[in-house]
Write a protein that holds these residues in place. Structure first.
Motif, mmCIF file in Angstrom:
data_model
loop_
_atom_site.group_PDB
_atom_site.id
_atom_site.type_symbol
_atom_site.label_atom_id
_atom_site.label_comp_id
_atom_site.label_asym_id
_atom_site.label_seq_id
_atom_site.Cartn_x
_atom_site.Cartn_y
_atom_site.Cartn_z
ATOM 1 N N THR A 1 41.639 91.304 59.615
ATOM 2 C CA THR A 1 42.481 90.550 58.696
ATOM 3 C C THR A 1 41.899 90.635 57.298
ATOM 4 N N VAL A 2 42.709 90.278 56.326
ATOM 5 C CA VAL A 2 42.250 90.320 54.942
ATOM 6 C C VAL A 2 41.113 89.323 54.736
ATOM 7 N N GLU A 3 41.124 88.212 55.465
ATOM 8 C CA GLU A 3 40.044 87.234 55.345
ATOM 9 C C GLU A 3 38.738 87.787 55.904
ATOM 10 N N GLU A 4 38.804 88.517 57.004
ATOM 11 C CA GLU A 4 37.604 89.126 57.580
ATOM 12 C C GLU A 4 37.027 90.175 56.640
ATOM 13 N N VAL A 5 37.895 90.917 55.978
ATOM 14 C CA VAL A 5 37.416 91.897 54.996
ATOM 15 C C VAL A 5 36.750 91.172 53.830
ATOM 16 N N GLY A 6 37.343 90.052 53.390
ATOM 17 C CA GLY A 6 36.734 89.258 52.325
ATOM 18 C C GLY A 6 35.359 88.759 52.707
ATOM 19 N N GLU A 7 35.190 88.348 53.960
ATOM 20 C CA GLU A 7 33.870 87.922 54.452
ATOM 21 C C GLU A 7 32.869 89.075 54.364
ATOM 22 N N GLU A 8 33.328 90.278 54.717
ATOM 23 C CA GLU A 8 32.451 91.456 54.638
ATOM 24 C C GLU A 8 32.025 91.709 53.194
ATOM 25 N N TYR A 9 32.957 91.595 52.264
ATOM 26 C CA TYR A 9 32.625 91.797 50.854
ATOM 27 C C TYR A 9 31.563 90.800 50.411
ATOM 28 N N LEU A 10 31.761 89.535 50.783
ATOM 29 C CA LEU A 10 30.798 88.510 50.379
ATOM 30 C C LEU A 10 29.430 88.776 50.989
ATOM 31 N N ASN A 11 29.397 89.138 52.263
ATOM 32 C CA ASN A 11 28.113 89.403 52.916
ATOM 33 C C ASN A 11 27.393 90.589 52.285
ATOM 34 N N GLU A 12 28.163 91.587 51.844
ATOM 35 C CA GLU A 12 27.518 92.741 51.203
ATOM 36 C C GLU A 12 26.907 92.343 49.862
ATOM 37 N N LEU A 13 27.586 91.493 49.108
ATOM 38 C CA LEU A 13 27.035 91.027 47.836
ATOM 39 C C LEU A 13 25.795 90.160 48.060
ATOM 40 N N ILE A 14 25.792 89.417 49.171
ATOM 41 C CA ILE A 14 24.604 88.632 49.518
ATOM 42 C C ILE A 14 23.468 89.555 49.925
ATOM 43 N N ASP A 15 23.768 90.577 50.731
ATOM 44 C CA ASP A 15 22.742 91.535 51.160
ATOM 45 C C ASP A 15 22.123 92.271 49.981
#
Length: 642
Positions: free
Chosen positions: A218-232
């Motif tokens: 889902t678009v929300e799951e992709v958004g979570e991935e984006y946020l986690n990558e910026l955190i990483d």
């Protein structure tokens, strides 16, 4: 290997083979230590790794600012990843004084408060502390000079003596893939040092069009991935974790914010408006108001995003036909702004924490609306849905809407039936649900395949929730809150294998034991039973509830025993027991819950509390492994049993 290994053109095949053979020959039968400093590209490490002889006695140290690269280097369990944390206040102060006052490492009289303020901006980052300390060491050590330097720190970062620090910070931004750059720059919209809720940030990204769906996600799951990558990548920091292990709110380091604001200004990404002197033009696309009681500029025909963090009045211009995002939470607002009805492209609307009391029927005209946030307003307890609510087919969040009506085919009853058109909903909150409306609600919810959160409250604590008719429960549901009597435990709840949090209140279950009904939900992290069960025992069977971290048991007035069999609740961290007047002893088996960090007892009998006291408590030996134990009366701590 000194210097920064920024991405560079890959060598051709012949050069690579020759270099590989030469390096392998040099290292063969030798013990070695190799340090790869500031690694930026995965292929660089892969190129190095493939030529290294297998030798467990040698060591390789890699430093990188990117967590994804660090994880890619960890190809077996023998490789350890050490995540550098910000310096403690004491260590940060020692380092700063050493660099700024190199003569003796002590802060001169009169500069203490200014030094503390500068250190706060560094936020424990060693690089920032060192560079700013060095810069200040070349300046006269007088309060007047330091005060001016403190106030001009932002300009010094971009063009003055701290330009090197800006270059280093900018390198992390420049290394971002295109789709993450706008997501990162979006942090410039929020005030510095203001925590940003994870869900709010991702929904704003989606409304802006920065996030798109991927196959099977889902678009929300992709958004979570984006946020986690910026955190990483250490660009966004986690301020607080949620109960399920995800970030609850995030932010950026103060120095990084200075860089973001600079880039945002250069690229006309966002204008931060603080008054008449604000620098905006007719081409401004995003506007962030961060100062109390100012009127926003009115003539901004190209504006797409309007966000206010002001606690004062906010005036919305009339010439904003292209607006997609309107977030004015916390503003001094008594009535729903009439201008909103004309914002036909609006996708995100937040009036959270304002004093509005109702929403107009004209809201149905906003056909593209995805998020409607009315939390902490005077309509939070439930608002009457506008006519033709079903027309908002793109709506993703709806709470809390009243389901009560005076007649069976009343407008509110038709509203319940009309919910089946809102198939994009991810969050739904319904209050004042009549028993006879339960079947219609179940039918509507069965068509919401993307629903993640469901909150249903009955008409009052005497009216049962009739939710047995659910034949197609939302497969992705993660949060479920049911408030009202349950004549039977809904069987469909036991099939919600993605469920992480469930709260049952006023359920007063007599025949069905909720623990037995929920024991196979292996992803459950938080369980709350509030006046939910009239039985005498709760038994947590072996090997069940493997991920549960929070257990909250309140007002179970007939409960006499809680039994935790061996192997159950291995990761329980927090337990609350409240108003369970007949509970004979602490949970049997609690001594095996070795991860338990907190035990909170609210309004429990004094005999129960006394049994846990350090001196002579007969059950003390069962809870001595728990670091924090407290007894409370009317919400106030009265005895620390730790």
């Amino acid at each position: 290997m000194p210097g920064s290994l920024l991405p560079s053109p890959k060598p051709n095949g012949a050069d690579t083979v020759a270099l590989t053979q030469k390096l392998r020959k040099v290292l063969c039968d030798k013990r070695y230590i190799i340090v790869v400093d500031d690694l930026w590209a995965k292929y660089v490490w892969e190129s190095i790794r493939c030529v290294l002889p297998v030798d467990r006695k040698s060591r390789i140290i890699i430093t990188t600012r990117r967590g994804d690269i660090a994880n890619s280097c960890r190809y077996d369990d023998s490789i350890h990843i050490h995540k550098l944390q910000p310096l403690s206040p004491q260590r940060a102060e020692e380092l700063f004084y050493k660099k700024a006052f190199s003569s003796n490492g002590r802060c001169p009289s009169g500069l203490e408060e200014m030094s503390k303020s500068i250190l706060q901006k560094c936020d424990g980052l060693p690089l920032g502390i060192v560079e700013i300390g060095r810069f200040l060491s070349t300046k006269p050590q007088t309060p007047n000079v330091w005060h001016k330097l403190h106030d001009s720190l932002e300009s010094e970062l971009s063009s003055g003596g701290l330009s090197y620090l800006m270059e280093v910070l900018s390198a992390s931004y420049n290394d971002l893939p295109y789709h993450l750059k706008y997501c990162f720059l979006y942090m410039s919209i929020f005030p510095e040092n203001s925590p940003v809720n994870r869900g709010r940030l991702i929904r704003l990204w989606i409304a802006e069009g920065f996030v798109t769906e991927k196959a099977s996600k889902t678009v929300e799951e992709v958004g979570e991935e984006y946020l986690n990558e910026l955190i990483d990548r250490s660009l966004i920091k986690v301020n607080e974790m949620d109960f399920d292990g995800r970030p609850k709110n995030v932010g950026v380091h103060s120095l990084m914010m200075k860089m973001i604001l600079s880039v945002s200004h250069e690229e006309n990404f966002c204008t931060v408006y603080t008054g008449p002197e604000g620098n905006f033009t007719a081409k401004t696309r995003r506007l962030s108001i961060q100062k109390k009681d100012i009127d926003a500029p009115q003539d901004l025909p190209h504006l797409r995003t309007f966000i206010s963090s002001s606690r004062g009045r906010v005036k919305i211009g009339s010439n904003l036909k292209l607006l997609k995002v309107l977030d004015i939470q916390g503003a001094s607002l008594e009535e729903f702004p009439s201008v909103i009805k004309d914002l036909l492209l609006l996708r995100y609307l937040s009036l959270r924490n304002t004093n509005i009391r109702s929403i107009p029927n004209s809201l149905r005209n906003l056909r593209h609306l995805e998020t409607l946030d009315l939390k902490q307003t005077l309509v939070t307890k439930g608002f009457k849905a506008p006519k033709r609510l079903s027309a908002l087919k793109n709506l993703q969040k709806l709470s809390f809407v009243k389901a009560s009506g005076q007649h069976r085919m009343s407008r509110q009853h038709r509203m319940i039936q009309g919910l089946e058109n809102l198939t994009q909903l991810r969050k739904l909150g319904i209050v004042e649900l009549a028993k006879e409306d339960g079947t219609s609600l179940c039918h509507a919810i069965g068509k919401m395949e993307k629903l993640h959160s469901l909150n249903v409250t009955s008409l009052n604590m005497e009216v049962p929730l009739e939710l047995d008719a659910m034949t197609n429960p939302p497969p992705l549901l993660q949060r479920l809150y049911l408030k009202g009597p349950l004549e039977r435990f809904p069987q469909w709840v036991s099939s919600l294998h993605d469920l992480v949090r469930i709260r049952l209140k006023w359920s007063s279950l007599t025949r069905d034991n909720p623990i037995e009904a929920l024991q196979d939900l292996q992803n459950l992290v938080e369980l709350q039973l509030l006046d939910a069960y009239t039985g005498t025992q709760l038994v947590f069977k072996s090997e069940n509830f493997q991920k549960l971290k929070i257990l909250d048991l309140q007002k179970l007035e007939q409960l006499t025993y809680i039994i935790m069999q061996e192997g159950t609740l291995p990761h329980l961290q927090k337990m609350i027991i409240a108003l369970c007047s007949k509970l004979a002893c602490v949970p049997i088996g609690i001594e095996r819950c070795r991860d338990l960090q907190e035990l909170h007892l609210f309004d429990m009998p004094q005999t129960f509390v006394t049994a846990l006291e350090k001196n002579g408590g007969k059950f003390r030996h069962l809870v001595r492994h728990i670091p924090h134990i407290g007894s409370y009366k009317q919400g106030q701590l009265v005895e620390d049993l730790s």
